[in-house]
Design a protein around this motif. Structure first.
Motif, PDB file in Angstrom:
ATOM      1  N   VAL A   1      -1.133   9.134 -12.660  1.00 54.87           N
ATOM      2  CA  VAL A   1      -0.256   9.321 -11.497  1.00 54.87           C
ATOM      3  C   VAL A   1      -0.520   8.199 -10.497  1.00 54.87           C
ATOM      4  O   VAL A   1      -1.566   7.559 -10.535  1.00 54.87           O
ATOM      5  CB  VAL A   1      -0.473  10.677 -10.775  1.00 54.87           C
ATOM      6  N   TYR A   2       0.449   7.989  -9.622  1.00 51.89           N
ATOM      7  CA  TYR A   2       0.248   7.070  -8.509  1.00 51.89           C
ATOM      8  C   TYR A   2      -0.056   7.898  -7.277  1.00 51.89           C
ATOM      9  O   TYR A   2       0.567   8.931  -7.049  1.00 51.89           O
ATOM     10  CB  TYR A   2       1.522   6.261  -8.228  1.00 51.89           C
ATOM     11  N   LEU A   3      -1.026   7.436  -6.502  1.00 53.77           N
ATOM     12  CA  LEU A   3      -1.292   8.045  -5.201  1.00 53.77           C
ATOM     13  C   LEU A   3      -0.853   7.039  -4.153  1.00 53.77           C
ATOM     14  O   LEU A   3      -1.268   5.879  -4.185  1.00 53.77           O
ATOM     15  CB  LEU A   3      -2.774   8.375  -5.050  1.00 53.77           C
ATOM     16  N   ASN A   4      -0.012   7.490  -3.235  1.00 49.23           N
ATOM     17  CA  ASN A   4       0.528   6.586  -2.217  1.00 49.23           C
ATOM     18  C   ASN A   4       0.047   6.989  -0.836  1.00 49.23           C
ATOM     19  O   ASN A   4      -0.029   8.173  -0.507  1.00 49.23           O
ATOM     20  CB  ASN A   4       2.053   6.615  -2.238  1.00 49.23           C
ATOM     21  N   CYS A   5      -0.269   5.964  -0.039  1.00 49.51           N
ATOM     22  CA  CYS A   5      -0.652   6.159   1.355  1.00 49.51           C
ATOM     23  C   CYS A   5       0.246   5.213   2.149  1.00 49.51           C
ATOM     24  O   CYS A   5       0.063   4.001   2.100  1.00 49.51           O
ATOM     25  CB  CYS A   5      -2.133   5.817   1.511  1.00 49.51           C
ATOM     26  N   GLU A   6       1.246   5.784   2.824  1.00 47.35           N
ATOM     27  CA  GLU A   6       2.319   4.961   3.386  1.00 47.35           C
ATOM     28  C   GLU A   6       2.125   4.708   4.877  1.00 47.35           C
ATOM     29  O   GLU A   6       2.751   5.360   5.720  1.00 47.35           O
ATOM     30  CB  GLU A   6       3.676   5.643   3.109  1.00 47.35           C
ATOM     31  N   TYR A   7       1.233   3.780   5.190  1.00 43.84           N
ATOM     32  CA  TYR A   7       0.932   3.451   6.594  1.00 43.84           C
ATOM     33  C   TYR A   7       0.746   1.948   6.739  1.00 43.84           C
ATOM     34  O   TYR A   7       0.446   1.252   5.772  1.00 43.84           O
ATOM     35  CB  TYR A   7      -0.329   4.187   7.045  1.00 43.84           C
ATOM     36  N   SER A   8       0.906   1.495   7.983  1.00 42.98           N
ATOM     37  CA  SER A   8       0.825   0.051   8.243  1.00 42.98           C
ATOM     38  C   SER A   8      -0.613  -0.425   8.445  1.00 42.98           C
ATOM     39  O   SER A   8      -0.889  -1.605   8.348  1.00 42.98           O
ATOM     40  CB  SER A   8       1.630  -0.302   9.492  1.00 42.98           C
ATOM     41  N   GLU A   9      -1.507   0.502   8.771  1.00 40.33           N
ATOM     42  CA  GLU A   9      -2.877   0.113   9.068  1.00 40.33           C
ATOM     43  C   GLU A   9      -3.631  -0.288   7.801  1.00 40.33           C
ATOM     44  O   GLU A   9      -3.137  -0.097   6.697  1.00 40.33           O
ATOM     45  CB  GLU A   9      -3.614   1.271   9.759  1.00 40.33           C
ATOM     46  N   THR A  10      -4.822  -0.794   8.025  1.00 43.97           N
ATOM     47  CA  THR A  10      -5.680  -1.106   6.883  1.00 43.97           C
ATOM     48  C   THR A  10      -6.007   0.189   6.139  1.00 43.97           C
ATOM     49  O   THR A  10      -6.339   1.202   6.763  1.00 43.97           O
ATOM     50  CB  THR A  10      -6.989  -1.764   7.379  1.00 43.97           C
ATOM     51  N   ILE A  11      -5.877   0.157   4.839  1.00 47.79           N
ATOM     52  CA  ILE A  11      -6.069   1.354   4.026  1.00 47.79           C
ATOM     53  C   ILE A  11      -7.295   1.178   3.128  1.00 47.79           C
ATOM     54  O   ILE A  11      -7.465   0.141   2.493  1.00 47.79           O
ATOM     55  CB  ILE A  11      -4.798   1.633   3.190  1.00 47.79           C
ATOM     56  N   ILE A  12      -8.128   2.207   3.133  1.00 44.14           N
ATOM     57  CA  ILE A  12      -9.317   2.187   2.279  1.00 44.14           C
ATOM     58  C   ILE A  12      -9.252   3.393   1.345  1.00 44.14           C
ATOM     59  O   ILE A  12      -9.182   4.536   1.799  1.00 44.14           O
ATOM     60  CB  ILE A  12     -10.624   2.251   3.116  1.00 44.14           C
ATOM     61  N   TRP A  13      -9.243   3.113   0.050  1.00 46.25           N
ATOM     62  CA  TRP A  13      -9.210   4.179  -0.957  1.00 46.25           C
ATOM     63  C   TRP A  13     -10.611   4.444  -1.457  1.00 46.25           C
ATOM     64  O   TRP A  13     -11.367   3.515  -1.718  1.00 46.25           O
ATOM     65  CB  TRP A  13      -8.349   3.750  -2.152  1.00 46.25           C
ATOM     66  N   LYS A  14     -10.942   5.706  -1.578  1.00 44.73           N
ATOM     67  CA  LYS A  14     -12.253   6.048  -2.160  1.00 44.73           C
ATOM     68  C   LYS A  14     -12.080   7.190  -3.144  1.00 44.73           C
ATOM     69  O   LYS A  14     -11.160   8.001  -3.016  1.00 44.73           O
ATOM     70  CB  LYS A  14     -13.226   6.471  -1.050  1.00 44.73           C
ATOM     71  N   ASN A  15     -12.998   7.241  -4.092  1.00 46.67           N
ATOM     72  CA  ASN A  15     -13.018   8.393  -4.995  1.00 46.67           C
ATOM     73  C   ASN A  15     -14.234   9.249  -4.694  1.00 46.67           C
ATOM     74  O   ASN A  15     -15.029   8.914  -3.816  1.00 46.67           O
ATOM     75  CB  ASN A  15     -12.971   7.949  -6.457  1.00 46.67           C
ATOM     76  N   SER A  16     -14.365  10.351  -5.413  1.00 50.30           N
ATOM     77  CA  SER A  16     -15.437  11.298  -5.109  1.00 50.30           C
ATOM     78  C   SER A  16     -16.813  10.707  -5.388  1.00 50.30           C
ATOM     79  O   SER A  16     -17.809  11.203  -4.869  1.00 50.30           O
ATOM     80  CB  SER A  16     -15.227  12.591  -5.887  1.00 50.30           C
TER      81      SER A  16
END
Ligand SMILES: *[C@@H]1O[C@H](CO)[C@@H](O)[C@H](O)[C@H]1NC(C)=O
Length: 334
Positions: free
Chosen positions: A141-156
């Motif tokens: 699946v794709y996970l989307n985070c739709e914001y203009s700021e800097t985005i940091i993705w983390k997993n568990s």
């Protein structure tokens, strides 16, 4: 000696450079507090003036301390600004975007070189991860985070994941099924002044157990079909006399095969009806199998009344036509 001199020069250069840079650059979120404190504050200070040069270039007094008296001429700083006359430190609470700008301090009416740059930014919202399923691949699946700021993705596992930009704004990561339903992912927004992290999205909510949902669906459909058929049958049984008779007849034949014989013979002598006679004839010739047929096609003969009704109806029509049949009647009876 030369080396020492060279070293000294380098140290001086470094000191000068840092001195030139002297100042602070601070990013704050709306509602935060900022504290600026001058590096140089040599006693016997009789007056302090903190000034703000806003982003438009306008200079205003933020707070003034003069011989024990505090003045806050600008309403923008009223009730939220304090100054410590022993250190020169300024505190501004409950910041707004309009407090952004460059701050300087005058000590004893002399402007100090130090610059304090304040940027007040709107607080980032708490982000929300949107799941985008892929048609042909149920394990990704794709996970989307739709914001203009800097985005940091983390997993568990605490690992930082690299997202790819999406339009019009934001980032997307591609997540593969790990097999552990407790694996989760978060998206954090950071605008330099504030950070907010999304609620975690768990793997157990990302991938449907297909076999489970599939079989559930099939079971549901089967149950529905059974219910519909049952309803139709019940309806027919109630409304359709013929169907009712057939069902009753069928039940009889399954329930007690021994009843067949006596009932048939019992009906025959009483009736001169052609249909019954016909049956009797066939039954007489071909025995058991045909007896069954006869029973199914005509009334089950369980109730004598039904049989009689049939007789009355059919009798006049067929009496003359089936004289031959009548002859065979005794055979069957016998
Ligand atoms: C400014 O804030 C600091 C930290 O909260 C506090 O210790 C200090 O007393 C405040 N100064 C004034 C003048 O209120």
């Amino acid at each position: 000696m030369v080396l020492l001199r060279y070293l000294w020069t380098v140290i001086c250069a470094v000191l000068i450079t840092t001195g030139a840079v002297s100042g602070e650059d601070v990013k704050k979120a709306v509602g935060d507090t900022v504290i600026f404190r001058p590096d140089k504050f040599i006693p016997l200070v009789t007056s302090i003036i903190w000034k703000q040069k806003n982003t438009a270039g306008t200079v205003v007094k933020a707070i003034e301390w003069d011989e024990g008296e505090i003045l806050i001429p600008n309403p923008r700083f009223r009730d939220i600004t304090k100054v410590d006359e022993k250190t020169g430190q300024i505190n501004i609470t409950n910041l707004k975007v309009e407090h952004s700008g460059v701050y300087t301090i005058d000590i004893n009416s002399k402007e100090q070189e130090q610059r304090f740059t304040l940027t007040v930014m709107e607080r980032v919202p708490k982000p929300e991860i949107k799941t985008q399923k892929i048609k042909d691949n149920t394990d990704v699946v794709y996970l989307n985070c739709e914001y203009s700021e800097t985005i940091i993705w983390k997993n568990s596992a605490g690992e930082t994941l690299t997202g790819s930009p999406i339009t019009p704004k934001g980032e997307s990561i591609t997540v593969k099924k790990t097999g552990n339903p407790e694996t989760f992912y978060t998206c954090t927004l950071d605008n330099g002044a504030s950070k907010e992290t999304s609620d975690p999205v768990y793997e157990r909510d990302l991938f449907e157990d297909e076999s489970k949902s599939g079989s559930g669906l099939i079971v549901g459909i089967v149950i529905l079909i059974i219910i519909i058929i049952a309803c139709i049958l019940i309806f027919l049984y109630i409304r359709n006399e013929k169907f009712k008779e057939r069902v009753n007849g069928c039940c009889t034949c399954f329930g007690g095969p021994k009843d067949k014989g006596p009932k048939l013979t019992g009906v025959k002598p009483n009736s001169e009806s052609e249909p019954l006679n016909e049956n009797a004839k066939v039954g007489g010739q071909q025995e058991a199998n045909n007896v069954k047929e006869g029973e199914l096609e005509n009334t089950p003969a369980e109730t004598a009344d039904d049989a009689e009704l049939e007789e009355v109806k059919t009798n006049p029509e067929n009496e003359n036509l089936n004289k031959d049949d009548k002859i065979s009647e005794p055979k069957a009876a016998a």
